[in-house]
Design a protein around this motif. Structure first.
Motif, mmCIF file in Angstrom:
data_model
loop_
_atom_site.group_PDB
_atom_site.id
_atom_site.type_symbol
_atom_site.label_atom_id
_atom_site.label_comp_id
_atom_site.label_asym_id
_atom_site.label_seq_id
_atom_site.Cartn_x
_atom_site.Cartn_y
_atom_site.Cartn_z
ATOM 1 N N UNK A 1 3.554 25.377 15.208
ATOM 2 C CA UNK A 1 2.580 24.349 15.555
ATOM 3 C C UNK A 1 3.047 23.648 16.819
ATOM 4 N N UNK A 2 2.209 23.676 17.859
ATOM 5 C CA UNK A 2 2.576 23.032 19.121
ATOM 6 C C UNK A 2 2.257 21.540 19.023
ATOM 7 N N UNK A 3 3.292 20.678 19.149
ATOM 8 C CA UNK A 3 3.044 19.231 19.083
ATOM 9 C C UNK A 3 3.110 18.589 20.479
ATOM 10 N N UNK A 4 3.544 19.368 21.487
ATOM 11 C CA UNK A 4 3.473 18.892 22.858
ATOM 12 C C UNK A 4 4.466 17.800 23.225
ATOM 13 N N UNK A 5 5.496 17.615 22.433
ATOM 14 C CA UNK A 5 6.533 16.621 22.756
ATOM 15 C C UNK A 5 7.810 16.971 22.008
ATOM 16 N N UNK A 6 8.920 16.429 22.482
ATOM 17 C CA UNK A 6 10.178 16.643 21.785
ATOM 18 C C UNK A 6 10.171 15.864 20.469
ATOM 19 N N UNK A 7 10.893 16.354 19.484
ATOM 20 C CA UNK A 7 10.970 15.657 18.199
ATOM 21 C C UNK A 7 12.338 15.010 18.040
ATOM 22 N N UNK A 8 12.342 13.825 17.431
ATOM 23 C CA UNK A 8 13.599 13.123 17.165
ATOM 24 C C UNK A 8 14.155 13.514 15.808
ATOM 25 N N UNK B 1 10.392 24.470 23.265
ATOM 26 C CA UNK B 1 9.011 24.709 23.719
ATOM 27 C C UNK B 1 8.068 23.651 23.152
ATOM 28 N N UNK B 2 8.633 22.650 22.497
ATOM 29 C CA UNK B 2 7.882 21.536 21.912
ATOM 30 C C UNK B 2 6.950 22.002 20.813
ATOM 31 N N UNK B 3 7.433 22.947 20.020
ATOM 32 C CA UNK B 3 6.621 23.348 18.878
ATOM 33 C C UNK B 3 7.460 23.393 17.597
ATOM 34 N N UNK B 4 6.809 23.041 16.497
ATOM 35 C CA UNK B 4 7.443 23.096 15.180
ATOM 36 C C UNK B 4 7.414 24.545 14.728
ATOM 37 N N UNK B 5 8.577 25.068 14.314
ATOM 38 C CA UNK B 5 8.673 26.469 13.908
ATOM 39 C C UNK B 5 9.285 26.556 12.522
ATOM 40 N N UNK B 6 8.760 27.460 11.725
ATOM 41 C CA UNK B 6 9.280 27.657 10.371
ATOM 42 C C UNK B 6 9.758 29.093 10.208
ATOM 43 N N UNK B 7 10.968 29.255 9.678
ATOM 44 C CA UNK B 7 11.558 30.587 9.454
ATOM 45 C C UNK B 7 11.915 30.733 7.982
ATOM 46 N N UNK B 8 11.397 31.779 7.357
ATOM 47 C CA UNK B 8 11.713 32.041 5.945
ATOM 48 C C UNK B 8 13.177 32.454 5.791
ATOM 49 N N UNK B 9 13.805 31.993 4.720
ATOM 50 C CA UNK B 9 15.200 32.363 4.452
ATOM 51 C C UNK B 9 15.329 33.874 4.258
ATOM 52 N N UNK B 10 14.358 34.484 3.555
ATOM 53 C CA UNK B 10 14.427 35.932 3.303
ATOM 54 C C UNK B 10 14.369 36.709 4.622
ATOM 55 N N UNK B 11 13.548 36.230 5.567
ATOM 56 C CA UNK B 11 13.439 36.905 6.867
ATOM 57 C C UNK B 11 14.759 36.787 7.629
#
Length: 338
Positions: free
Chosen positions: A239-246, A199-209
């Motif tokens: 965070x939506x960055x609107x592009x694919x990440x390398x 979806x072209x967004x940076x996502x963070x997931x907690x290890x505990x979750x």
């Protein structure tokens, strides 16, 4: 076009028509030598694993044979190589090699020979995990704040994070709304995994979750069981960055603010630990790889960005400090202590 050409301190040509990708290069003191000098570990899609200990060469000399410590063919394509504390009972560094359906951890050791170029290096398989799903990439770190050891997380092609506590498999979790795998890294400060979704967004997931979420294979249960056994995997921040990440990289140097760097197809982002943008830089070229590294100026971070026009650019935060011409398109870049 840069006037300046990168000067080779040392270089070598690998095999014939072999292919390499981002994860195929790693720099570490993999044989745990007393000098602490970094070795260069390279794995190819043809299955060749090579370890180099480079020495400076005069142009007329060429590469010395003893610079190649080890070359083995592992019979399966190598997707990624990493070095960390992967074996229980020891804090020594070991080499993790990711294949499509297998993860292998090796000890690299050298025995002294009688003559100058007679040092013998070998790898010994410590353990391996056969994977139920096709792997894409992996990251490692002291998940959950464990001391003195590294755990491994592998992302599969169909969006499952498989976590391994050294010799044993811990658990697997599906990322929500998954379509295609993106780059994956681990931040030890926030104890979370950071990836860029399709979806072209940076996502963070907690290890505990992740650890307490409902298991990947238990989706068909009743509502009542759902409430008692665990909860759905929730994202920490987006965070939506609107592009694919390398590529994506977490850095923390003594004098600089701890940051998450994301290399997009057209922009380069620096984020805070909570996903807010610290700064971003629009790129007027097509990047191929990057690495943030320690800057001499306090409070700033230097970044090397390679691109498809065979140029390597050096940035201090968002300021371009230097650009140099390379003989080829870089696919991976690292900073080493040689």
């Amino acid at each position: 076009m840069s006037l300046f050409k990168a000067r080779d301190w040392w270089s070598t040509i690998l095999g014939e028509k072999e292919e390499f990708d981002q994860g195929c290069l790693c720099v570490a003191n993999v044989d745990n030598s007393g000098s602490g000098q970094d070795k260069i570990i390279v794995g190819s899609h043809m299955g060749y694993l090579r370890i180099f200990n480079p020495h400076p060469v005069k142009p007329e000399e060429g590469v010395r044979p003893e610079d190649l410590l080890l070359e083995v063919q592992l019979r399966e394509p190598i997707l990624q190589v990493e070095v960390g504390k992967f074996v229980s009972g020891t804090e020594g560094l070991h080499l993790a090699v990711l294949h499509c359906r297998k993860l292998c951890v090796y000890a690299v050791s050298g025995t002294l020979g009688n003559v100058e170029h007679g040092n013998q290096y070998q790898i010994k398989l410590m353990y391996e995990h056969n994977l139920q799903r096709t792997a894409c990439n992996m990251t490692y770190g002291p998940f959950g704040g464990v001391k003195g050891r590294d755990l491994i997380c592998i992302q599969s092609m169909d969006g499952m994070l498989m976590l391994f506590e050294q010799e044993s498999y811990a658990f697997g979790r599906f990322l929500p709304g998954f379509l295609l795998p993106g780059p994956l890294t681990y931040s030890s400060r926030t104890d979370s995994f950071i990836t860029v979704s399709s979806c072209r967004q940076v996502e963070s997931y907690k290890y505990q979750v992740l650890a307490f979420a409902t298991d990947a294979d238990e989706r068909q249960e009743t509502e009542q069981q759902k409430h008692s056994s665990g909860k759905r995997l929730a994202v920490d921040w987006v965070l939506n960055i609107g592009e694919q990440a390398l590529d994506i990289c977490v850095v923390s140097f003594n004098q600089a603010v701890s940051s998450v760097f994301v290399l997009g197809e057209r922009n380069f982002f620096c984020l805070k630990d909570n996903g807010q943008i610290r700064f971003m830089k629009k790129l007027d070229y097509s990047p191929s790889c990057f690495i943030p590294y320690c800057s001499v100026k306090e409070g700033t971070i230097n970044t090397l960005i390679g691109n498809h026009s065979k140029t390597l650019n050096v940035y201090q935060d968002v300021t371009l400090k230097w650009a140099t011409q390379l003989p080829h398109i870089p696919v991976s870049v690292k900073v080493a202590n040689l």
